[in-house]
Design a protein around this motif. Structure first.
Motif, PDB file in Angstrom:
ATOM      1  N   SER A 111      -5.398   5.500  -4.345  1.00 16.14           N
ATOM      2  CA  SER A 111      -5.504   4.257  -3.565  1.00 16.14           C
ATOM      3  C   SER A 111      -4.316   3.344  -3.821  1.00 16.14           C
ATOM      4  N   GLU A 112      -3.878   3.265  -5.084  1.00 20.20           N
ATOM      5  CA  GLU A 112      -2.708   2.442  -5.404  1.00 20.20           C
ATOM      6  C   GLU A 112      -1.465   2.965  -4.683  1.00 20.20           C
ATOM      7  N   LYS A 114      -1.396   4.780  -1.908  1.00 19.09           N
ATOM      8  CA  LYS A 114      -1.560   4.537  -0.469  1.00 19.09           C
ATOM      9  C   LYS A 114      -1.268   3.087  -0.127  1.00 19.09           C
ATOM     10  N   ALA A 115      -1.756   2.167  -0.940  1.00 14.43           N
ATOM     11  CA  ALA A 115      -1.521   0.743  -0.691  1.00 14.43           C
ATOM     12  C   ALA A 115      -0.035   0.416  -0.808  1.00 14.43           C
ATOM     13  N   SER A 116       0.625   1.030  -1.757  1.00 15.94           N
ATOM     14  CA  SER A 116       2.050   0.781  -1.950  1.00 15.94           C
ATOM     15  C   SER A 116       2.877   1.321  -0.791  1.00 15.94           C
ATOM     16  N   GLY A 118       1.686   2.151   2.332  1.00 14.89           N
ATOM     17  CA  GLY A 118       1.249   1.584   3.601  1.00 14.89           C
ATOM     18  C   GLY A 118       1.468   2.519   4.780  1.00 14.89           C
ATOM     19  N   MET A 119       2.036   1.967   5.844  1.00 11.18           N
ATOM     20  CA  MET A 119       2.217   2.702   7.092  1.00 11.18           C
ATOM     21  C   MET A 119       3.222   3.843   6.953  1.00 11.18           C
ATOM     22  N   GLU A 120       4.018   3.831   5.907  1.00 15.18           N
ATOM     23  CA  GLU A 120       5.040   4.851   5.723  1.00 15.18           C
ATOM     24  C   GLU A 120       4.471   6.157   5.176  1.00 15.18           C
TER      25      GLU A 120
END
Length: 143
Positions: A111-112, A114-116, A118-120
């Motif tokens: 999750s960390e 993915k959050a870091s 983002g859309m990339e």
């Protein structure tokens, strides 16, 4: 065109992401490499060591060294078999309990990341897959 070495950048990113996963997984006693291996053993309980090596992308000798570490920690057993090539790997109750503890930690690390990203994220995963395919294709055409 950038002069920055793509290989160096990828290695630095791999080291940074490995460090993040290792930090988050630390309470389980596992590093991400060992977590990945235990998950593959759990998901493929009948896999031979050779099949497991292929699944995790390691040669048999490297996998063997990693398995010995996990065996010493009491997380798996390597039952004796008449044909060493057909030898399988079995998680112990301690190995299963360690995975139960580690999975939510891995999910947190995931999750960390993915959050870091983002859309990339989708673009990055597609790029990494293409890089992997380049390596696979070069192995297929090697003499």
């Amino acid at each position: 065109m950038s002069d920055k070495c793509i290989c160096t950048s990828l290695r630095q990113a791999a080291q940074a992401s490995t460090a993040l996963y290792n930090r988050v997984l630390a309470p389980s006693g596992l590093k991400v490499t060992m977590f990945r291996l235990l998950r593959q053993i759990e998901a493929n309980p009948d896999a031979t060591i050779s099949e497991l090596a292929e699944l995790v992308g390691l040669d048999r000798s490297t996998l063997g060294r990693n398995l010995k570490v996990l065996k010493r920690q009491g997380l798996l057993v390597l039952p004796t078999c008449a044909d060493a090539r057909a030898r399988s790997v079995v998680l112990t109750p301690a190995g299963c309990a360690t995975l139960v503890k580690a999975v939510p930690l891995w999910t947190q690390a995931q999750s960390e990341m993915k959050a870091s990203l983002g859309m990339e994220l989708d673009n990055l995963l597609g790029t990494l897959e293409r890089i992997f395919e380049l390596d696979t294709k070069s192995k297929d055409t090697s003499p």
